[in-house]
Design a protein around this motif. Structure first.
Motif, short mmCIF file in Angstrom:
data_model
loop_
_atom_site.label_atom_id
_atom_site.label_comp_id
_atom_site.label_asym_id
_atom_site.label_seq_id
_atom_site.Cartn_x
_atom_site.Cartn_y
_atom_site.Cartn_z
N PHE A 228 38.38 28.78 25.01
CA PHE A 228 39.66 29.22 25.58
C PHE A 228 39.69 28.86 27.06
O PHE A 228 38.66 28.61 27.67
CB PHE A 228 39.91 30.73 25.36
CG PHE A 228 38.93 31.65 26.06
CD1 PHE A 228 39.12 32.08 27.36
CD2 PHE A 228 37.83 32.14 25.37
CE1 PHE A 228 38.24 32.95 27.98
CE2 PHE A 228 36.92 33.01 25.97
CZ PHE A 228 37.13 33.41 27.29
N ARG B 31 38.40 36.78 18.53
CA ARG B 31 38.98 37.66 19.56
C ARG B 31 39.35 39.00 18.90
O ARG B 31 40.07 39.03 17.91
CB ARG B 31 40.22 36.99 20.16
CG ARG B 31 40.83 37.72 21.33
CD ARG B 31 41.78 36.83 22.10
NE ARG B 31 42.91 36.38 21.31
CZ ARG B 31 44.08 37.03 21.25
NH1 ARG B 31 44.27 38.13 21.94
NH2 ARG B 31 45.08 36.54 20.53
N ARG C 273 39.37 31.16 16.04
CA ARG C 273 39.73 29.76 16.28
C ARG C 273 38.51 28.95 16.68
O ARG C 273 37.56 29.45 17.28
CB ARG C 273 40.83 29.65 17.34
CG ARG C 273 40.47 30.09 18.75
CD ARG C 273 41.63 29.78 19.70
NE ARG C 273 41.36 30.17 21.07
CZ ARG C 273 42.08 31.06 21.75
NH1 ARG C 273 43.09 31.67 21.17
NH2 ARG C 273 41.78 31.35 23.00
N GLN D 144 45.32 28.78 29.30
CA GLN D 144 46.45 29.18 28.45
C GLN D 144 46.96 30.53 28.94
O GLN D 144 47.37 30.64 30.07
CB GLN D 144 46.00 29.19 26.98
CG GLN D 144 45.66 27.79 26.47
CD GLN D 144 44.94 27.79 25.13
OE1 GLN D 144 44.18 28.66 24.81
NE2 GLN D 144 45.21 26.75 24.34
N GLU E 77 45.13 37.24 27.55
CA GLU E 77 44.52 37.41 26.23
C GLU E 77 43.14 38.05 26.29
O GLU E 77 42.83 38.96 25.53
CB GLU E 77 44.38 36.05 25.52
CG GLU E 77 45.61 35.55 24.84
CD GLU E 77 45.31 34.31 24.00
OE1 GLU E 77 46.17 33.95 23.21
OE2 GLU E 77 44.21 33.72 24.15
#
Length: 303
Positions: A27, A242, A10, A30, A34
């Motif tokens: 990131f 990721r 992303r 959120q 993750e």
């Protein structure tokens, strides 16, 4: 050996932070599971001083570590403990906020007005959230750089890699933080301990990351056949990749080469209660921090 699958690719998103600094967030805020133990990653890169000079005025942190890596320009910092300093191009600062700190970070551009740096937030386990704050300021000359026969260059900021050990130590997440530069078309495989969560962030050129979830060797077959990697296979500037579980990644640089950060760390696997710059394990701990900010007891005396 097992190739790590690519779970997600992303682009970093434009964000305003601090007193109006324009940056890109790969990131953060959120799902903290993750990339546990990492919470947030920002790329602050500008060529217009009005987009960054207002900086990041005084603000609190508790329960985390912040890692600032400067590529161009400088960042002047100061804190509630009386520490002050200046980070220049190639320098790194690792701040363990622990029980609490108030600090400010004020970026300044280079002679051309350019400013570029990264900030990564690492979580602290519950047993270390209220530890005494500390800083590690590392100058560029202290960071080992490895140059391989094929022209690959790796700056080892944290952790051990190819027999070199980065100068930052004593970090809770036991991370590895590498700044990797690949010449055009070069293919490379990097080992990553299986137990770590891992991501790459491309910030110059473009690269293709082989994916264990696709037929193995797609990129390699193209290279062996003398074909150029399809541009659609490439992850370009400001792209986060990721990775899933495995013990290595394979990457091939695009026609203009590639530069990316390769970062991994041991997951903490604890509950996360998060409000702005404060990250604890429970809502009660967050409320306690807010109360202490209001009544002036947030900063703990040194023992």
């Amino acid at each position: 050996m097992s190739l790590r699958p690519t779970l997600e690719t992303r682009r970093a998103q434009p964000t305003l932070e601090g007193a109006g600094v324009k940056l890109h967030r790969a990131f953060g805020f959120q799902d903290p599971s993750e990339l546990d133990p990492f919470l947030l990653f920002d790329d602050f890169r500008n060529e217009r001083p009005q987009d960054y000079l207002r900086g990041f005025p005084w603000h609190p942190h508790r329960g985390i570590e912040t890692i600032t890596y400067v590529l161009a320009g400088t960042v002047e910092h100061g804190d509630s403990l009386g520490n002050t300093g200046l980070l220049g191009a190639g320098d790194v600062q690792w701040m363990t906020a622990g029980s609490g700190i108030l600090h400010q970070e004020m970026p300044q551009g280079n002679a051309k007005g350019q400013m570029h740096g990264f900030q990564l937030w690492g979580n602290l386990p519950s047993a270390q959230k209220m530890t005494a704050p500390r800083y590690q300021d590392v100058q560029a000359k202290e960071i080992p750089e490895i140059i391989d026969d094929d022209g690959t260059r790796v700056r080892v900021i944290v952790g051990e890699f190819w027999g070199k050990t980065g100068p930052v130590d004593g970090i809770a997440a036991d991370p590895q933080y590498l700044d990797v530069s690949l010449p055009a078309g070069v293919k490379k495989t990097f080992r990553i301990d299986t137990y770590r969560r891992a991501f790459a962030y491309v910030f110059e050129g473009a690269a293709a990351f082989a994916d264990a979830s696709k037929p193995a060797g797609v990129l390699l077959e193209k290279e062996v056949a003398g074909e150029e990697v399809n541009i659609r296979d490439l992850s370009g500037d400001r792209t986060l990749i990721r990775f899933g579980t495995g013990d290595e990644i394979t990457v091939q640089a695009g026609p203009e080469g590639a530069r990316f950060l390769l970062i991994s760390g041991a997951p903490i696997n604890e509950p996360v209660a998060w409000h702005g710059p404060i990250v604890m394990n429970t809502k009660a701990e967050l409320m306690q921090a807010m109360t202490e900010l209001r009544n002036g007891t947030f900063i703990k005396p040194a023992h």
